[in-house]
Motif scaffolding. Structure first.
Motif, short mmCIF file in Angstrom:
data_model
loop_
_atom_site.label_atom_id
_atom_site.label_comp_id
_atom_site.label_asym_id
_atom_site.label_seq_id
_atom_site.Cartn_x
_atom_site.Cartn_y
_atom_site.Cartn_z
N VAL A 101 0.91 -1.23 -0.07
CA VAL A 101 0.08 0.01 0.03
C VAL A 101 0.78 1.24 0.33
CG1 VAL A 101 -1.84 1.42 1.18
CG2 VAL A 101 -2.14 -1.12 1.15
N ARG A 102 2.00 1.14 0.76
CA ARG A 102 2.88 2.40 0.95
C ARG A 102 3.47 2.69 -0.55
NH1 ARG A 102 6.48 2.82 6.02
NH2 ARG A 102 6.80 4.93 5.21
N GLU A 153 12.30 10.09 -6.22
CA GLU A 153 13.59 9.85 -6.09
C GLU A 153 13.32 8.42 -4.92
OE1 GLU A 153 16.49 10.51 -7.20
OE2 GLU A 153 15.19 12.04 -8.44
N GLN A 154 12.47 8.55 -4.22
CA GLN A 154 12.24 7.30 -3.33
C GLN A 154 11.91 6.17 -4.26
OE1 GLN A 154 9.56 8.96 -0.54
NE2 GLN A 154 10.97 8.59 1.29
N LEU A 155 11.00 6.20 -5.37
CA LEU A 155 10.55 5.04 -6.14
C LEU A 155 11.92 4.63 -7.04
CD1 LEU A 155 7.17 6.39 -7.45
CD2 LEU A 155 7.66 4.32 -6.30
N ALA A 212 13.73 -1.37 2.38
CA ALA A 212 12.75 -0.72 1.93
C ALA A 212 12.05 0.20 2.99
CB ALA A 212 11.54 -1.30 1.22
N LYS A 213 11.95 -0.36 4.22
CA LYS A 213 11.57 0.12 5.20
C LYS A 213 12.59 1.57 5.79
CE LYS A 213 9.05 -3.65 7.07
NZ LYS A 213 8.83 -4.83 8.26
N LYS A 214 13.71 1.38 5.49
CA LYS A 214 14.70 2.31 5.63
C LYS A 214 14.42 3.44 4.94
CE LYS A 214 18.41 -1.11 7.10
NZ LYS A 214 19.59 -1.43 6.57
N VAL A 215 14.08 3.27 3.67
CA VAL A 215 13.88 4.41 2.44
C VAL A 215 12.49 4.97 2.96
CG1 VAL A 215 13.37 4.91 0.31
CG2 VAL A 215 14.97 3.19 0.91
N LEU A 216 11.44 4.44 3.58
CA LEU A 216 10.35 4.92 3.70
C LEU A 216 10.12 5.22 5.15
CD1 LEU A 216 8.32 2.05 1.57
CD2 LEU A 216 8.55 4.57 1.07
N VAL A 217 11.03 5.52 5.90
CA VAL A 217 11.08 6.00 7.22
C VAL A 217 10.22 7.36 7.26
CG1 VAL A 217 12.14 6.78 9.29
CG2 VAL A 217 12.85 4.62 8.08
#
Length: 299
Positions: A263-264, A272-274, A294-299
């Motif tokens: 979902v996120r 850039e995150q993508l 991925a969780k580190k990127v989406l913090v």
């Protein structure tokens, strides 16, 4: 459904043929009884039923929609292409069926049981099962009564646990998976034989041939409208959609991504995150590796 496909080339997994065959009350009733395991009283079937309650809400087209004499509601969907948001889509279908009933004056306590059944020509969860039955359950104590009357069943033509299911259901799923030539074989099953006769009748019917031409024209118009809408949304959004799709394609072979992370990523609009997530998906050796990074990127 493929473009420019002739009516004679369709099998039951083509949307038009599936709807035409399942619109026959006996076919639909026998299918539902086979899948759900309980007798069903006389049903009323409608197909290609559009439900739209507000111009700002997303409309849906239900492949096959039926109700029985006990007011239970059934929605059956043929799913040929993989859909990473299939679970969320089932939630939406249940809510739309409830909205129709509530709009008609039904109280919450009177809402009937609703069943959404996806017929998938792939394994939606990658566990090798022919059938996944999902419903409401208390996480802390499974004995707690919290059945809300909604049940979603995902059938897969790629299952490997034939010994756990009725033989008739396994034969039916093999019939669904078959190509045009294979689908005309003898599956040694009375119900499949009945469906084969229905398909033959559809292909021989002049009226159904005309309906198929109209259906094809409608689909072409929808695709054209979709392309025009996509162009209006602009190249930037198109690039984001393509980037997200590419990430999920890279992850597809590694198993099922967690629903929260899925979902996120769908909601992520930072290019850039993508890009970073795309690189991680390309390098990851397992789903666990990808999700951890991925969780580190989406913090």
């Amino acid at each position: 459904m493929s473009r420019n496909k002739r009516l004679q080339d369709l099998t039951i997994k083509d949307n038009f043929m599936f709807c035409a065959v399942m619109s026959e009350e006996e076919n639909c009733t026998r299918f539902l009884e086979m899948v759900l395991g309980f007798p069903i009283s006389r049903i009323d079937v409608s197909y290609e039923r559009n439900m739209v309650y507000h111009p700002e809400y997303k409309g849906i087209r239900l492949d096959v929609y039926a109700k029985d004499q006990n007011n239970k509601r059934y929605n059956v969907e043929m799913q040929v292409k993989r859909d990473v948001a299939l679970v969320k889509r089932s939630r939406y279908y249940h809510s739309q069926m409830d909205m129709e009933l509530l709009a008609a004056g039904t109280g919450y306590e009177e809402l009937p049981d609703t069943f959404v059944i996806f017929l998938c020509d792939y394994d939606p969860f990658g566990r090798g099962l022919y059938c996944y039955t999902c419903g409401m359950q208390c996480k802390e104590d499974s004995s707690v009564e919290c059945d809300d009357g909604c049940q979603t069943i995902y059938l897969s033509t790629k299952g490997k646990n034939a010994e756990k299911l009725p033989e008739s259901l396994v034969r039916f799923l093999k019939f669904v998976a078959a190509d045009v030539e294979q689908s005309e074989s003898d599956f040694e099953d009375e119900f499949v034989g009945q469906l084969q006769k229905s398909i033959h009748n559809v292909k021989e019917s002049r009226e159904m041939g005309e309906r198929y031409m109209i259906f094809e024209e409608m689909m072409r118009d929808e695709r054209k409208a979709g392309r025009e809408e996509g162009r209006k949304e602009g190249r930037e959004e198109g690039a984001l959609l393509a980037r997200r799709a590419s990430i999920f394609e890279l992850l597809e072979e590694m198993g099922r991504i967690s629903e929260e992370l899925e979902v996120r990523i769908h909601e992520l609009s930072d290019e850039e995150q993508l890009k970073v997530l795309h690189k991680l998906a390309a390098k990851a050796e397992s789903m666990e590796d990808f999700e951890e990074e991925a969780k580190k990127v989406l913090v």
